[in-house]
Design an enzyme around this catalytic site. Structure first.
Site, PDB file in Angstrom:
ATOM      1  N   GLY A  67       0.978  -5.367   0.619  1.00  0.00           N
ATOM      2  CA  GLY A  67      -0.045  -5.621  -0.395  1.00  0.00           C
ATOM      3  C   GLY A  67       0.545  -6.226  -1.654  1.00  0.00           C
ATOM      4  O   GLY A  67      -0.158  -6.929  -2.392  1.00  0.00           O
TER       5      GLY A  67
ATOM      6  N   GLU B 141       0.624  -9.761  -0.951  1.00  0.00           N
ATOM      7  CA  GLU B 141      -0.773 -10.229  -0.964  1.00  0.00           C
ATOM      8  C   GLU B 141      -1.311 -10.358  -2.380  1.00  0.00           C
ATOM      9  O   GLU B 141      -2.143 -11.224  -2.671  1.00  0.00           O
ATOM     10  CB  GLU B 141      -1.627  -9.282  -0.120  1.00  0.00           C
ATOM     11  CG  GLU B 141      -1.313  -9.398   1.374  1.00  0.00           C
ATOM     12  CD  GLU B 141      -1.972  -8.312   2.193  1.00  0.00           C
ATOM     13  OE1 GLU B 141      -1.735  -7.115   1.925  1.00  0.00           O
ATOM     14  OE2 GLU B 141      -2.725  -8.655   3.116  1.00  0.00           O
TER      15      GLU B 141
ATOM     16  N   ALA C 202       0.846  -1.201   0.000  1.00  0.00           N
ATOM     17  CA  ALA C 202       0.000   0.000   0.000  1.00  0.00           C
ATOM     18  C   ALA C 202       0.874   1.241   0.000  1.00  0.00           C
ATOM     19  O   ALA C 202       1.945   1.261   0.617  1.00  0.00           O
ATOM     20  CB  ALA C 202      -0.893   0.007   1.228  1.00  0.00           C
TER      21      ALA C 202
ATOM     22  N   GLU D  77       3.656  -5.287   7.648  1.00  0.00           N
ATOM     23  CA  GLU D  77       2.641  -4.396   8.216  1.00  0.00           C
ATOM     24  C   GLU D  77       2.807  -4.204   9.715  1.00  0.00           C
ATOM     25  O   GLU D  77       2.553  -3.112  10.240  1.00  0.00           O
ATOM     26  CB  GLU D  77       1.233  -4.924   7.901  1.00  0.00           C
ATOM     27  CG  GLU D  77       0.799  -4.749   6.456  1.00  0.00           C
ATOM     28  CD  GLU D  77       1.292  -5.832   5.519  1.00  0.00           C
ATOM     29  OE1 GLU D  77       2.233  -6.575   5.878  1.00  0.00           O
ATOM     30  OE2 GLU D  77       0.757  -5.928   4.403  1.00  0.00           O
TER      31      GLU D  77
HETATM   32  C1  LIG Z   1      -3.930   0.790   3.632  1.00  0.00           C
HETATM   33  C2  LIG Z   1      -4.907   1.596   2.812  1.00  0.00           C
HETATM   34  C3  LIG Z   1      -4.227   2.550   1.872  1.00  0.00           C
HETATM   35  C4  LIG Z   1      -5.203   3.100   0.862  1.00  0.00           C
HETATM   36  C5  LIG Z   1      -4.622   3.096  -0.523  1.00  0.00           C
HETATM   37  C6  LIG Z   1      -5.103   1.907  -1.351  1.00  0.00           C
HETATM   38  C7  LIG Z   1      -4.004   0.894  -1.573  1.00  0.00           C
HETATM   39  C8  LIG Z   1      -4.389  -0.453  -1.129  1.00  0.00           C
HETATM   40  C9  LIG Z   1      -3.269  -1.426  -1.130  1.00  0.00           C
HETATM   41  C10 LIG Z   1      -3.749  -2.816  -0.837  1.00  0.00           C
HETATM   42  C11 LIG Z   1      -3.034  -3.443   0.345  1.00  0.00           C
HETATM   43  C12 LIG Z   1      -3.492  -2.872   1.664  1.00  0.00           C
HETATM   44  C13 LIG Z   1      -3.263  -3.863   2.758  1.00  0.00           C
HETATM   45  C14 LIG Z   1      -1.770  -4.131   3.007  1.00  0.00           C
HETATM   46  O1  LIG Z   1      -1.689  -5.298   3.800  1.00  0.00           O
HETATM   47  C15 LIG Z   1      -1.143  -2.951   3.759  1.00  0.00           C
HETATM   48  C16 LIG Z   1       0.227  -2.611   3.268  1.00  0.00           C
HETATM   49  O2  LIG Z   1       0.688  -3.000   2.224  1.00  0.00           O
HETATM   50  S1  LIG Z   1       1.081  -1.532   4.317  1.00  0.00           S
HETATM   51  C17 LIG Z   1       2.599  -1.197   3.410  1.00  0.00           C
HETATM   52  C18 LIG Z   1       3.539  -2.375   3.429  1.00  0.00           C
HETATM   53  N1  LIG Z   1       4.790  -2.051   2.747  1.00  0.00           N
HETATM   54  C19 LIG Z   1       5.878  -1.586   3.409  1.00  0.00           C
HETATM   55  O3  LIG Z   1       5.869  -1.411   4.601  1.00  0.00           O
HETATM   56  C20 LIG Z   1       7.122  -1.310   2.590  1.00  0.00           C
HETATM   57  C21 LIG Z   1       7.594   0.136   2.803  1.00  0.00           C
HETATM   58  N2  LIG Z   1       8.835   0.385   2.044  1.00  0.00           N
HETATM   59  C22 LIG Z   1      10.038   0.002   2.538  1.00  0.00           C
HETATM   60  O4  LIG Z   1      10.176  -0.584   3.590  1.00  0.00           O
HETATM   61  C23 LIG Z   1      11.220   0.287   1.654  1.00  0.00           C
HETATM   62  O5  LIG Z   1      10.844   1.255   0.693  1.00  0.00           O
HETATM   63  C24 LIG Z   1      11.693  -0.981   0.895  1.00  0.00           C
HETATM   64  C25 LIG Z   1      10.533  -1.632   0.220  1.00  0.00           C
HETATM   65  C26 LIG Z   1      12.356  -1.936   1.878  1.00  0.00           C
HETATM   66  C27 LIG Z   1      12.726  -0.557  -0.167  1.00  0.00           C
HETATM   67  O6  LIG Z   1      13.734   0.203   0.448  1.00  0.00           O
HETATM   68  P1  LIG Z   1      14.786   0.952  -0.494  1.00  0.00           P
HETATM   69  O7  LIG Z   1      15.296   0.030  -1.525  1.00  0.00           O
HETATM   70  O8  LIG Z   1      15.738   1.636   0.442  1.00  0.00           O
HETATM   71  O9  LIG Z   1      13.936   2.046  -1.275  1.00  0.00           O
HETATM   72  P2  LIG Z   1      13.272   3.366  -0.649  1.00  0.00           P
HETATM   73  O10 LIG Z   1      12.743   3.093   0.726  1.00  0.00           O
HETATM   74  O11 LIG Z   1      14.208   4.515  -0.846  1.00  0.00           O
HETATM   75  O12 LIG Z   1      12.007   3.550  -1.602  1.00  0.00           O
HETATM   76  C28 LIG Z   1      12.177   4.095  -2.909  1.00  0.00           C
HETATM   77  C29 LIG Z   1      11.039   5.057  -3.100  1.00  0.00           C
HETATM   78  O13 LIG Z   1       9.777   4.313  -3.048  1.00  0.00           O
HETATM   79  C30 LIG Z   1       8.977   4.855  -2.005  1.00  0.00           C
HETATM   80  N3  LIG Z   1       8.212   3.791  -1.373  1.00  0.00           N
HETATM   81  C31 LIG Z   1       8.667   2.563  -1.057  1.00  0.00           C
HETATM   82  N4  LIG Z   1       7.681   1.835  -0.482  1.00  0.00           N
HETATM   83  C32 LIG Z   1       6.573   2.643  -0.451  1.00  0.00           C
HETATM   84  C33 LIG Z   1       5.226   2.453   0.014  1.00  0.00           C
HETATM   85  N5  LIG Z   1       4.794   1.296   0.520  1.00  0.00           N
HETATM   86  N6  LIG Z   1       4.381   3.510  -0.071  1.00  0.00           N
HETATM   87  C34 LIG Z   1       4.788   4.672  -0.624  1.00  0.00           C
HETATM   88  N7  LIG Z   1       6.045   4.915  -1.114  1.00  0.00           N
HETATM   89  C35 LIG Z   1       6.918   3.882  -0.999  1.00  0.00           C
HETATM   90  C36 LIG Z   1       9.941   5.510  -1.032  1.00  0.00           C
HETATM   91  O14 LIG Z   1       9.263   6.454  -0.272  1.00  0.00           O
HETATM   92  C37 LIG Z   1      10.952   6.092  -1.992  1.00  0.00           C
HETATM   93  O15 LIG Z   1      10.389   7.259  -2.571  1.00  0.00           O
HETATM   94  P3  LIG Z   1      11.213   8.641  -2.502  1.00  0.00           P
HETATM   95  O16 LIG Z   1      11.432   8.901  -1.028  1.00  0.00           O
HETATM   96  O17 LIG Z   1      12.491   8.367  -3.247  1.00  0.00           O
HETATM   97  O18 LIG Z   1      10.317   9.645  -3.155  1.00  0.00           O
END
Ligand SMILES: CCCCCCCCCCCCC[C@H](O)CC(=O)SCCNC(=O)CCNC(=O)[C@H](O)C(C)(C)COP(=O)(O)OP(=O)(O)OC[C@H]1O[C@@H](n2cnc3c(N)ncnc32)[C@H](O)[C@@H]1OP(=O)(O)O
Length: 258
Positions: A109, A112, A65, A132
């Protein structure tokens, strides 16, 4: 003109949908979720389409997400449907088999989405996580349910409770993905698998996939009854008759999907 977040490619009877938001590692924004659901529904509406491959652009499959949009979700009534229910329900029940082709990370997600597909091919760079808990939430798109079915309770709990990523080898050994290939072979293998599925009697494949999916949702005795019904339906198709005749005649069957 809104930016295109999902690219669509046709490879014979297979449609390849690519998440194309590389700047955010293909994180699922509301816009991306809506566009992907629409492309999936369009693919399924085309009778000539026999499989869908879901993949990501650049170095990631999907980072889950879009975290910047999560605050908009807080306070939602427990009765509300979540904005992504339509997408995951569509993937999990699509008329044709769905194959995830994973290179790079599939987190939250994104993982998932892989679990909602019927099967998956991973490249050696693939990494899977349901992080998460590290955000103070839990998976909300089927991860707590489908992961247990995919890898078993003990391995699922290791992923769910720690949020720690697992690599492609671990995912393959655990049964999260069906094939493990070099990164540059992931799409090729996914398309090959899609072609093999399309080559079989499409109706029989549809019955088989539907039964496999129901097995995830139904208690065993209901799943067996569902399989029995599908088996008898498949027996009544002209494809089944053609399959038997072709075996007897020592020739390749000419399936029609009826
Ligand atoms: C929940 C409701 C939201 C409503 C919107 C509808 C969407 C619905 C989606 C369905 C799924 C929902 C249910 C799900 O179970 C909930 C989730 O998925 S919660 C999120 C889970 N994911 C994470 O926690 C991953 C977060 N990211 C990281 O930990 C790291 O980015 C990484 C993946 C380990 C990679 O690290 P790096 O290689 O160092 O890269 P960066 O961190 O520098 O990232 C590059 C760039 O991408 C941006 N980014 C990365 N992940 C996300 C993200 N999940 N959301 C938004 N942006 C993300 C990051 O910010 C960087 O951008 P920049 O800063 O360069 O502009």
């Amino acid at each position: 003109m809104p930016e295109q977040l999902v690219t669509v490619e046709r490879h014979g009877t297979t449609v390849v949908l690519t998440l194309d938001r590389p700047s955010a590692l293909n994180a699922l924004s509301r816009a991306l979720v809506a566009e992907l659901a629409e492309r999936l529904e369009e693919a399924a509406a085309d009778e000539a389409v026999r499989a869908v491959v879901l993949t990501g652009s650049a170095k990631a499959f999907c980072a889950g997400a879009d975290i910047s949009e999560i605050p908009n979700m807080t306070g939602a009534s427990p009765l509300d449907t979540l904005p992504f229910d339509r997408l995951f329900d569509t993937v999990a029940t699509l008329r044709v088999p769905t194959i995830a082709a994973v290179r790079g990370l599939a987190f939250g997600g994104g993982c998932e989405l892989v679990l909602a597909c019927d099967t998956a091919v991973a490249g050696r760079s693939a990494r899977f996580a349901v992080p998460e808990v590290r955000l103070g939430v839990i998976p909300g798109a089927g991860g707590t349910q489908r992961l247990v079915h995919a890898v078993g309770k003990a391995k699922a709990m290791r992923m769910l409770a720690t949020g720690a990523p697992v690599d492609a080898e671990w995912a393959y050994a655990a049964g999260l993905v069906a094939d493990l290939v070099d990164d540059d072979q992931v799409l090729h293998r996914a398309l090959e698998l899609a072609g093999q599925i399309a080559g079989n009697a499409p109706r029989a494949v549809a019955y088989a996939v539907d039964s496999a999916r129901r097995a995830n949702d139904l208690p065993l005795h209901q799943g067996l009854a569902h399989e029995r019904r599908n088996f008898l339906l498949a027996l009544g198709t002209s494809d089944a008759q053609e399959g038997v005749a072709a075996f007897t005649d020592r020739r390749t069957p000419a399936f029609t999907g009826r």
